[in-house]
Design an enzyme around this catalytic site. Structure first.
Site, mmCIF file in Angstrom:
data_model
loop_
_atom_site.group_PDB
_atom_site.id
_atom_site.type_symbol
_atom_site.label_atom_id
_atom_site.label_comp_id
_atom_site.label_asym_id
_atom_site.label_seq_id
_atom_site.Cartn_x
_atom_site.Cartn_y
_atom_site.Cartn_z
ATOM 1 N N CYS A 380 0.849 -1.042 0.103
ATOM 2 C CA CYS A 380 0.029 0.131 0.067
ATOM 3 C C CYS A 380 0.789 1.317 0.005
ATOM 4 O O CYS A 380 1.387 1.277 -1.048
ATOM 5 C CB CYS A 380 -0.903 0.077 1.195
ATOM 6 S SG CYS A 380 -2.375 1.076 0.960
ATOM 7 N N HIS A 519 -3.465 -5.435 0.015
ATOM 8 C CA HIS A 519 -2.818 -5.990 1.432
ATOM 9 C C HIS A 519 -2.869 -7.515 1.380
ATOM 10 O O HIS A 519 -3.791 -8.040 1.874
ATOM 11 C CB HIS A 519 -3.680 -5.467 2.614
ATOM 12 C CG HIS A 519 -3.688 -4.024 3.033
ATOM 13 N ND1 HIS A 519 -2.708 -3.524 3.880
ATOM 14 C CD2 HIS A 519 -4.056 -2.977 2.333
ATOM 15 C CE1 HIS A 519 -2.744 -2.149 3.629
ATOM 16 N NE2 HIS A 519 -3.592 -1.943 2.824
ATOM 17 N N GLU A 521 -1.298 -9.617 3.119
ATOM 18 C CA GLU A 521 -1.229 -10.287 4.482
ATOM 19 C C GLU A 521 -2.913 -10.673 5.162
ATOM 20 O O GLU A 521 -2.677 -11.403 5.860
ATOM 21 C CB GLU A 521 -0.919 -9.182 5.506
ATOM 22 C CG GLU A 521 -1.474 -8.057 6.046
ATOM 23 C CD GLU A 521 -1.468 -6.826 5.077
ATOM 24 O OE1 GLU A 521 -1.663 -5.717 5.269
ATOM 25 O OE2 GLU A 521 -0.764 -6.965 3.823
#
Length: 547
Positions: A380, A519, A521
Site C-alpha cells: 500500500c 494488502h 497479508e
C-alpha cells in the site's frame, strides 16, 4: 439451524477471547462441523476504520469491504472462513441503524429504548446466516461489568431465551492471577467475574481460565463449585510460545469436548488435527532463521501490523525457517542515512499507513533496498513510497511526492506521482470520491481483481495472471508517470482490469523488489501461506546465504 456459542470475558481485558474463539472454531472444523465467527464490539465508533492504530491495532478488511476488528483476522487465519461485513458490529453501528429507522418512521412513533429496540437490532444481527453453518461463535468485546457492554449482554440473554433449550451456550474467559509471595493461584477474581455475569442473567457453561502456572486439581474443583460449572468444563489456558499452538493446547485441555458435552452431542465425531500438528512442527522445528525489518510508523504497538507479522510467520513456515522481525521506526532516519539502521537485515518490508509522518524514512528504506539488492516488499503506502523513490532518484523527478502530503500541509510542495483516487470501478458501478468526503468507509475497500503481466516475477509467484486481493486506500500511483518510470526499469506488472489503476510494481533488474497497492497479508493463513510472503521469505533465505 446453527448452535450458538457466546464468548465473554472478565477480570481484565486482552485475555485472548479472539484467539480462544478462533482456536475453538478450528477444533470444531477438525471434527467435521462448519463454523462462522462474529465479533460484537461495545465501542461507539461505527467501525475501527477511523481509529488510530495506537488505539485499536490494525483494521482488518473483508472481501466485501468492511473495516473490522483485528480479531476477525484471527478467525480467518485459524478457520480459513472468509469474514464478511455481517461478521462485525459495534454499538455505534447498532445505534446508527436504530436512529435511521426511527427517522424513517419504521417504529411507528414508538418511544425508542435500549430494550427492546437496541437489543432487537443486536439479535437480528446475530441471526444473519444462522441456517448456513453448524456452529455460530459470537465474541462479545470488552469485559463483563463494562457499562457500554450491557446492551450486548442483555441481547444474548434474550437470544438464548428465544431459542429452543440447548441451542445456545456461554463460554467465559477469566484470569487466575498468581501471587508469588504466597505461592498461590487466586480464584476469587474469577468467582467475582462469574457473579457479575450471573447478576445480569447469564450463567457460563464453560470457563476458560488464563494462567501462567498449572491449575491444581483442588483449585479446579473449587472454581467449578463456586461458579456452578462442571469441573471438566473448567479449561486451563496457559501462555504459549506461538498462537498456532492454541488449537492443540485447547484440545489437550478438553475445550472442544466440553463444548460438545454442553450441547449434548454424543457420540462426538473424532477430530482430525493433522494440519495443526504440521503447523506446530513447522513452527518448532525450523531449519534456519532470517531477519526482516518492518519499517513503519506505528512500531510502538505491534498489533498495528498484526496481519503482516503473522503473514511473515506463515512465509517462514512455508520455507521451514524462523522469521525474526525487527520493528524499525521510519522516523529514525527521516533526515539521516538509513544504512546504519537497515544493514544486516535479510529483507525489508514497508507496510501501509496514513499521513506524511515517517514517509521520508520509508522512501529511504526503499532506496536502500533498491541500491543494495535487499529483498523488498512494499504494501500500500510502501508501494507508493517505492514509486516516489524511483521517481526522485532514478527518473529525475526530484520533487516527486504524494497529493496526500500536500493535502495535509495545505500547500503545493510536490509533483504528485501519487494522487487522491477520485473514481474506480466496483463490480458494474463507478464509485466516485472527493478529497473532502467524510473519512469513514470512503476508501477503496474490499476485494478487487488485478491482471498480471505475462512473464513478470509476480505472475511467476502467483502462478497465474488473474488475481483477487483486498484493498484499503484512498491514494493511487498516477499512470501519467508510467512511461517515464518504466524506462528506468520500474515495471508496472499488475493493473486493474480496466488498465487505469496500478496494482503492482517491480524492479526488473533486482533480486526481489515488489510493491503492491493491496494488502496480501489479510489473506495469509498458517496452513495456506500467501504466495507473496512465501516467496519474499524465500528471497530473504537466499539473501542470508550471501550476507
Amino acid at each position: 439451524m446453527a448452535r450458538f456459542i457466546f464468548i465473554t470475558g472478565g477480570v481484565v481485558s486482552s485475555l485472548g477471547k479472539g484467539l480462544a474463539s478462533a482456536a475453538l472454531g478450528a477444533l470444531l472444523q477438525a471434527r467435521g462441523y462448519t463454523v462462522r465467527l462474529r465479533k460484537l464490539d461495545p465501542y461507539l465508533n461505527v467501525d475501527p476504520g477511523t481509529m488510530s492504530p495506537f488505539e485499536h491495532g490494525e483494521v482488518f478488511v473483508t472481501d466485501d469491504g468492511a473495516e473490522t476488528d483485528l480479531d476477525l483476522g484471527h478467525y480467518e487465519r485459524f478457520t480459513g472462513v472468509a469474514a464478511r461485513m455481517t461478521d462485525s458490529i459495534s454499538s455505534g453501528r447498532v445505534y446508527s441503524t436504530v436512529l435511521e429507522k426511527e427517522r424513517r418512521g419504521d417504529y411507528l412513533g414508538k418511544t425508542i429504548q435500549v430494550i427492546p429496540h437496541v437489543t432487537n437490532e443486536i439479535k437480528d444481527f446475530i441471526r444473519i446466516g444462522e441456517d448456513e453453518v453448524d456452529f455460530m461463535l459470537c465474541e462479545i468485546g470488552g469485559t463483563v461489568g463494562d457499562i457500554e457492554g450491557l446492551p450486548f449482554f442483555e441481547a444474548i440473554r434474550q437470544f438464548a431465551q428465544d431459542k429452543p433449550r440447548g441451542q445456545c451456550i456461554f463460554m467465559h474467559l477469566t484470569l487466575l492471577p498468581y501471587l508469588a509471595a504466597s505461592g498461590e493461584l487466586k480464584t476469587k477474581p474469577t468467582q467475582h467475574s462469574v457473579k457479575e455475569l450471573r447478576s445480569i442473567g447469564l450463567a457460563p457453561d464453560i470457563l476458560v481460565c488464563r494462567s501462567e502456572h498449572p491449575i491444581p486439581e483442588r483449585e479446579r474443583e473449587k472454581i467449578g463449585l463456586f461458579c456452578n460449572v462442571r469441573k471438566d468444563a473448567v479449561i486451563a489456558a496457559y501462555d504459549l510460545k506461538s498462537i498456532y499452538e492454541a488449537p492443540l493446547a485447547y484440545h489437550a485441555q478438553g475445550l472442544d469436548q466440553a463444548v460438545l458435552d454442553a450441547f449434548n452431542i454424543s457420540p462426538a465425531p473424532a477430530p482430525n488435527l493433522a494440519v495443526w500438528h504440521d503447523v506446530a512442527d513447522r513452527i518448532h522445528n525450523p531449519e534456519g532463521e532470517v531477519s526482516v525489518a518492518i519499517v513503519g510508523k506505528y512500531t510502538q504497538l505491534e498489533d498495528a501490523y498484526k496481519s503482516i507479522a503473522e503473514a511473515l510467520t506463515h512465509g517462514g513456515m512455508a520455507n521451514r525457517v524462523k522469521v525474526r522481525i525487527d520493528w524499525v521506526d521510519a522516523e529514525l532516519f527521516d533526515r539521516e542515512d538509513a544504512a546504519p539502521y537497515l544493514e544486516g537485515f535479510h529483507a525489508i518490508l514497508v507496510p501501509g499507513g496514513f499521513g506524511e509522518r515517517g514517509t521520508e524514512g520509508k522512501i529511504k528504506a526503499a532506496q536502500f533496498a533498491r541500491e543494495k539488492g535487499v529483498p523488498y516488499l512494499g504494501i500500500c503506502l510502501g508501494m507508493q513510497m517505492a514509486v516516489i523513490e524511483a521517481a526522485r532518484n532514478v527518473a529525475g523527478l526530484t520533487t516527486a511526492g504524494s497529493e496526500e502530503f500536500d493535502h495535509e500541509s495545505g500547500s503545493r510542495r510536490f509533483e504528485p506521482v501519487v494522487y487522491h483516487l477520485k473514481e474506480w470501478i466496483r463490480g458494474n458501478q463507478t464509485v466516485a470520491r472527493k478529497a473532502d468526503d467524510a473519512k469513514g468507509g470512503t476508501m477503496r475497500l474490499g476485494s478487487y481483481d488485478a491482471v498480471l503481466r505475462e512473464g513478470s516475477r509476480v505472475a511467476d509467484v502467483y502462478g497465474t495472471t488473474a488475481i483477487e486481493e483486498r484493498h484499503r486506500h484512498r491514494y493511487e500511483v498516477d499512470t501519467r508517470y508510467r512511461e517515464k518510470l518504466e524506462a528506468t526499469g520500474l515495471c508496472f506488472t499488475g493493473m486493474s482490469p480496466d488498465g487505469k489503476l496500478p496494482e503492482i510494481v517491480e524492479w526488473a533488474d533486482h533480486p526481489w523488489f515488489i510493491g503492491v497497492q493491496f494488502h496480501p497479508e489479510l489473506k495469509s493463513k498458517p496452513f495456506a501461506p500467501h504466495p507473496l510472503f512465501a516467496d519474499f521469505v524465500r528471497a530473504a533465505v537466499e539473501n542470508s546465504r550471501l550476507v
